[in-house]
Design an enzyme around this catalytic site. Sequence first.
Site, mmCIF file in Angstrom:
data_model
loop_
_atom_site.group_PDB
_atom_site.id
_atom_site.type_symbol
_atom_site.label_atom_id
_atom_site.label_comp_id
_atom_site.label_asym_id
_atom_site.label_seq_id
_atom_site.Cartn_x
_atom_site.Cartn_y
_atom_site.Cartn_z
ATOM 1 N N GLU A 7 -3.808 -17.747 18.761
ATOM 2 C CA GLU A 7 -2.903 -17.930 19.912
ATOM 3 C C GLU A 7 -3.698 -17.893 21.214
ATOM 4 O O GLU A 7 -3.459 -18.691 22.127
ATOM 5 C CB GLU A 7 -1.827 -16.833 19.898
ATOM 6 C CG GLU A 7 -0.894 -16.977 18.705
ATOM 7 C CD GLU A 7 0.180 -15.906 18.639
ATOM 8 O OE1 GLU A 7 -0.159 -14.707 18.726
ATOM 9 O OE2 GLU A 7 1.361 -16.261 18.502
ATOM 10 N N GLU B 132 -0.128 -13.890 9.707
ATOM 11 C CA GLU B 132 1.070 -13.072 9.977
ATOM 12 C C GLU B 132 2.011 -13.036 8.779
ATOM 13 O O GLU B 132 2.570 -11.988 8.443
ATOM 14 C CB GLU B 132 1.825 -13.623 11.202
ATOM 15 C CG GLU B 132 1.213 -13.264 12.536
ATOM 16 C CD GLU B 132 0.141 -14.238 13.002
ATOM 17 O OE1 GLU B 132 -0.414 -14.996 12.165
ATOM 18 O OE2 GLU B 132 -0.146 -14.245 14.208
HETATM 19 C C1 1HE Z 1 -8.853 -4.576 13.135
HETATM 20 C C2 1HE Z 1 -8.286 -5.862 13.048
HETATM 21 C C3 1HE Z 1 -7.004 -6.059 13.607
HETATM 22 C C4 1HE Z 1 -10.214 -5.907 12.109
HETATM 23 N N1 1HE Z 1 -6.409 -4.994 14.168
HETATM 24 N N2 1HE Z 1 -8.225 -3.558 13.700
HETATM 25 N N3 1HE Z 1 -4.759 -10.810 12.009
HETATM 26 C C5 1HE Z 1 -5.224 -10.414 10.818
HETATM 27 O O1 1HE Z 1 -4.451 -10.226 9.874
HETATM 28 C C6 1HE Z 1 -6.707 -10.262 10.686
HETATM 29 C C7 1HE Z 1 -7.080 -8.884 10.255
HETATM 30 N N4 1HE Z 1 -8.541 -8.740 10.151
HETATM 31 C C8 1HE Z 1 -9.234 -9.269 9.119
HETATM 32 O O2 1HE Z 1 -8.741 -9.996 8.270
HETATM 33 C C9 1HE Z 1 -10.708 -8.937 9.039
HETATM 34 O O3 1HE Z 1 -10.896 -7.682 9.734
HETATM 35 C C10 1HE Z 1 -11.634 -9.998 9.654
HETATM 36 C C11 1HE Z 1 -11.642 -11.237 8.767
HETATM 37 C C12 1HE Z 1 -11.236 -10.380 11.062
HETATM 38 C C13 1HE Z 1 -13.060 -9.414 9.729
HETATM 39 O O4 1HE Z 1 -13.442 -8.944 8.457
HETATM 40 P P1 1HE Z 1 -14.668 -7.901 8.333
HETATM 41 O O5 1HE Z 1 -14.889 -7.653 6.866
HETATM 42 O O6 1HE Z 1 -15.814 -8.393 9.141
HETATM 43 O O7 1HE Z 1 -14.189 -6.546 9.065
HETATM 44 P P2 1HE Z 1 -13.212 -5.392 8.558
HETATM 45 O O8 1HE Z 1 -13.997 -4.428 7.734
HETATM 46 O O9 1HE Z 1 -11.969 -5.905 7.973
HETATM 47 O O10 1HE Z 1 -12.826 -4.688 9.930
HETATM 48 C C14 1HE Z 1 -13.808 -4.035 10.728
HETATM 49 C C15 1HE Z 1 -13.077 -3.100 11.663
HETATM 50 O O11 1HE Z 1 -12.270 -3.894 12.534
HETATM 51 C C16 1HE Z 1 -12.146 -2.159 10.946
HETATM 52 O O12 1HE Z 1 -12.069 -0.986 11.713
HETATM 53 P P3 1HE Z 1 -12.822 0.374 11.230
HETATM 54 O O13 1HE Z 1 -12.485 1.351 12.285
HETATM 55 O O14 1HE Z 1 -12.287 0.682 9.887
HETATM 56 O O15 1HE Z 1 -14.287 0.008 11.195
HETATM 57 C C17 1HE Z 1 -10.811 -2.887 11.023
HETATM 58 O O16 1HE Z 1 -9.722 -2.020 10.929
HETATM 59 C C18 1HE Z 1 -10.922 -3.488 12.404
HETATM 60 N N5 1HE Z 1 -10.040 -4.655 12.537
HETATM 61 N N6 1HE Z 1 -9.157 -6.678 12.407
HETATM 62 C C19 1HE Z 1 -7.004 -3.791 14.217
HETATM 63 N N7 1HE Z 1 -6.388 -7.264 13.615
HETATM 64 C C20 1HE Z 1 1.602 -10.988 19.289
HETATM 65 S S1 1HE Z 1 1.824 -11.105 17.648
HETATM 66 C C21 1HE Z 1 0.304 -11.539 16.962
HETATM 67 C C22 1HE Z 1 0.339 -11.367 15.478
HETATM 68 C C23 1HE Z 1 -1.019 -11.153 14.884
HETATM 69 O O17 1HE Z 1 -2.030 -11.409 15.486
HETATM 70 S S2 1HE Z 1 -1.059 -10.464 13.329
HETATM 71 C C24 1HE Z 1 -2.772 -10.109 13.083
HETATM 72 C C25 1HE Z 1 -3.378 -11.130 12.249
#
Ligand code: 1HE
Length: 263
Positions: free
Chosen positions: A117, A137
């Site tokens: 977005e 989402e």
């Molecule tokens: C996060 C987030 C997040 C990572 N919010 N903390 N978006 C998603 O569903 C995407 C969610 N994220 C992922 O699928 C993956 O994290 C990634 C593909 C982006 C990256 O993978 P990777 O293996 O490099 O990293 P990771 O181990 O999953 O995450 C590393 C850290 O980033 C970890 O935190 P830590 O404290 O445990 O080290 C994760 O929790 C953190 N992290 N992504 C919070 N999204 C206005 S409405 C909009 C609606 C949406 O956007 S829905 C979200 C969709």
Amino acid sequence: MQDSIGNLLIERQPDGVWIVTLNRPEKRNALNAETVEAMIALFSGAMRDGARAIVLAAAGDHFCAGLDLVEHHRADRSPAEFWQLCLRWHEAFNKMEYGGVPVIAALQGAVVGGGLELASAAHIRVADQSAYFALPEGQRGLFTGGGATIRVAALVGKARMVDMMLTGRVYQGQEAVDLGLAQYLVEGSSFDRALELARKAAQNLPLTNFAICSAISHMQNMSPFDAAYAEACVAGVVNTQPEARARLEAFANKTAARVRPND
Ligand code: 1HE
């Protein structure tokens, strides 16, 4: 000159090109409420503060993982609270799209959910080979709230957006460019190409860029009849600006570059 607002790093270069970097790589640049407020502050004042073009970049391997899911989970928001939060996202992205300063997004890794977005509110998107686009989402039990139903649907069409949300389909590479998710795909660094494009755009007159980066978006919201009228009005102002006279003179006296096909 370099400073920061919250999680945004801002480098202002002498030619008016600003490099704005999402700087929360340890959380994959997930958008928490604080970052959204920082974007509102930054993009609200960019034109007034002399930005001629902005590169929107991101630290680390991923552009943006979208909504901060952990913050959202822990905050246990009410419907009204999330509704209002979404309106802040819209405020931020509208300031980008309608603010009058060209924004060129340099994409790598995940450009997903709210990250897509965000990218879709930029005027130009440059992807590197690692960039991939998705709307997870649907799988997370959520719905888009940062404008995807408008901007992503406009880029890829309603049917593809519905498929992306229902099935988690991921687009990347040339296919993503062919669909309009990005306009450029590069072998090397998306940042380098984005900077090059920003420097080019920054050479245009500010009023011309203001029209390109606000009027076109506004006109998409109008009936064709009214859009044509508004276009004439904008052209009346832009095409008679005194600053354009030297450029027209250069064309008339044959010193200006001609438009040629690429080599
Ligand atoms: C996060 C987030 C997040 C990572 N919010 N903390 N978006 C998603 O569903 C995407 C969610 N994220 C992922 O699928 C993956 O994290 C990634 C593909 C982006 C990256 O993978 P990777 O293996 O490099 O990293 P990771 O181990 O999953 O995450 C590393 C850290 O980033 C970890 O935190 P830590 O404290 O445990 O080290 C994760 O929790 C953190 N992290 N992504 C919070 N999204 C206005 S409405 C909009 C609606 C949406 O956007 S829905 C979200 C969709």
